[in-house]
Design an enzyme around this catalytic site. Structure first.
Site: not given
Ligand SMILES: Cc1cc2nc3c(=O)[nH]c(=O)nc-3n(C[C@H](O)[C@H](O)[C@H](O)COP(=O)(O)O)c2cc1C
Length: 353
Positions: A126, A165, A227
């Site tokens: 995060c 993560k 992505d």
């Molecule tokens: C609305 C939102 C909330 C998220 N909350 C968390 C979370 O609680 N814990 C976490 O490890 N990552 C969190 N993330 C990150 C995502 O798990 C992910 O790593 C990141 O969006 C990249 O993946 P993507 O390109 O598929 O979106 C969050 C992302 C978004 C968009």
């Protein structure tokens, strides 16, 4: 999580389509298999039980909860314990926790196990200021020896698999060092989002970092993240990085069908057509039903708006829906808004035809 609309939008990759990819289900322990190896990402204020169940029903092989504060769990505060709500039909489910103190995290992991989770995941990715300024989330990436200490304590505290993560690093890339610390302590898997903390959501995720990590670890499973928003980007993640599973976050907001598409592609089956208007209405209603069951009507009317808007993002129904959502008060208002938005979409399709 306070992201802008622009940050919530996945930057699509528009190069050639990679060759088909085959992957076995991902086994994380004797009782945990992600089949297919496609994971719903943890997302704060999004991956609550209703959304997790929708994604499981549409093909996700493993789902992850929103992040829960370890200290809140140890003190069994009401809000944290509510977030630990696991439904019988959503397994396998991983619960993500955050914190920085090895003892607190170990105790929280034991509470997660007791609640029936199939695995426990530590948030080390995060990037938000209020999280990292307390030493949580991505701040842990700056201290691999602390990461070892934390995983050592968590792994000793539970029998379920312990995973973490991460991002590619804080400012520079040090993912390999962090993952090795996790592996040495007995972690089962690492999910890596191919951006550093300083990248936030800029540009494309760096798949070379994920590939290098996969080549540097032994038995530790690697889940590629960043992505992945359709079967083409899933193929790309698997083929470039060699990862064991992919994780989808923003790409499934309003589009949980992405899971059945990736699942079909991995099985060598034809990619399902995008959902018809009827299928979309069916899933929306199911989502609302699950929401009302879980949170009651009043909270649902307040919280489900963003999901509904995501389902209609970029369609002719979006404007209609936004207008109607301004004054929803009860379940039937939500149903009316969905009907009106679907009708608006239908009218638009027939204009095109
Ligand atoms: C609305 C939102 C909330 C998220 N909350 C968390 C979370 O609680 N814990 C976490 O490890 N990552 C969190 N993330 C990150 C995502 O798990 C992910 O790593 C990141 O969006 C990249 O993946 P993507 O390109 O598929 O979106 C969050 C992302 C978004 C968009």
């Amino acid at each position: 999580m306070g992201l802008t609309d622009e940050q919530l939008e996945v930057l699509r990759w528009d190069g050639p389509t990679p060759e088909p990819v085959r992957r076995d289900p991902m086994r994380l322990g004797p009782n945990l298999v992600a089949d297919p190896p496609v994971v719903l990402a943890p997302m704060a204020a999004v991956t609550n039980p209703p959304f997790r169940m929708i994604c499981r029903e549409l093909g996700a092989g493993l789902v992850v909860t929103e992040m829960i504060y370890s200290v809140g769990l140890v003190h069994r505060d009401k809000r944290s314990m509510q977030m630990l709500d696991i439904r019988a039909d959503e397994h396998p489910v991983s619960v993500q926790i955050y914190g920085k103190d090895p003892e607190m995290l170990a105790r929280a992991a034991a509470i997660v196990e007791e609640a029936g989770a199939d695995s426990v995941d530590l948030n080390m990715g995060c990037p938000m200021r209020k999280v990292v300024s307390s030493g949580h989330g991505a701040a842990l990436l700056r201290d691999p020896s602390k990461v070892f200490e934390i995983f050592d304590a968590m792994v000793k505290a539970v029998d379920i698999p312990v995973t973490g993560k991460i991002r590619a690093g804080w400012e520079d890339t040090n993912a390999v060092e962090v993952a090795r610390a996790m592996e040495d302590a007995g972690a089962a898997a690492v999910t890596i989002h191919g951006r550093t903390r300083c990248d936030m959501y800029d540009g494309h995720a760096d798949l070379a970092v994920i590939r290098d990590l996969k080549q540097s670890v032994g038995e530790l499973k690697v889940i590629g993240n960043g992505d992945v928003c359709d079967w083409v980007s899933a193929r790309r993640m698997f083929s470039i990085t060699g990862c064991d599973a992919v994780m989808v976050a923003r790409g499934c907001l309003g589009n949980p069908w992405v899971f059945e598409q990736i699942k079909a592609d991995l099985a060598g089956e034809p990619i399902p057509e995008p959902p018809s208007a009827e299928e979309k209405a069916r899933v929306l209603r199911r989502h609302v039903d699950l929401y009302v069951d879980t949170f009651g009507e009043e909270l649902t009317t307040r919280q489900i708006r963003k999901h509904l808007i995501w389902y209609f993002r970029g369609t002719a129904g979006e404007k209609e829906l936004r207008q109607r959502l301004k004054d929803i008060e009860k379940r039937s208002d939500i149903d009316d808004a969905i009907d009106a938005a679907c009708e608006r979409c239908d009218a638009d399709y027939s204009n095109v035809a």
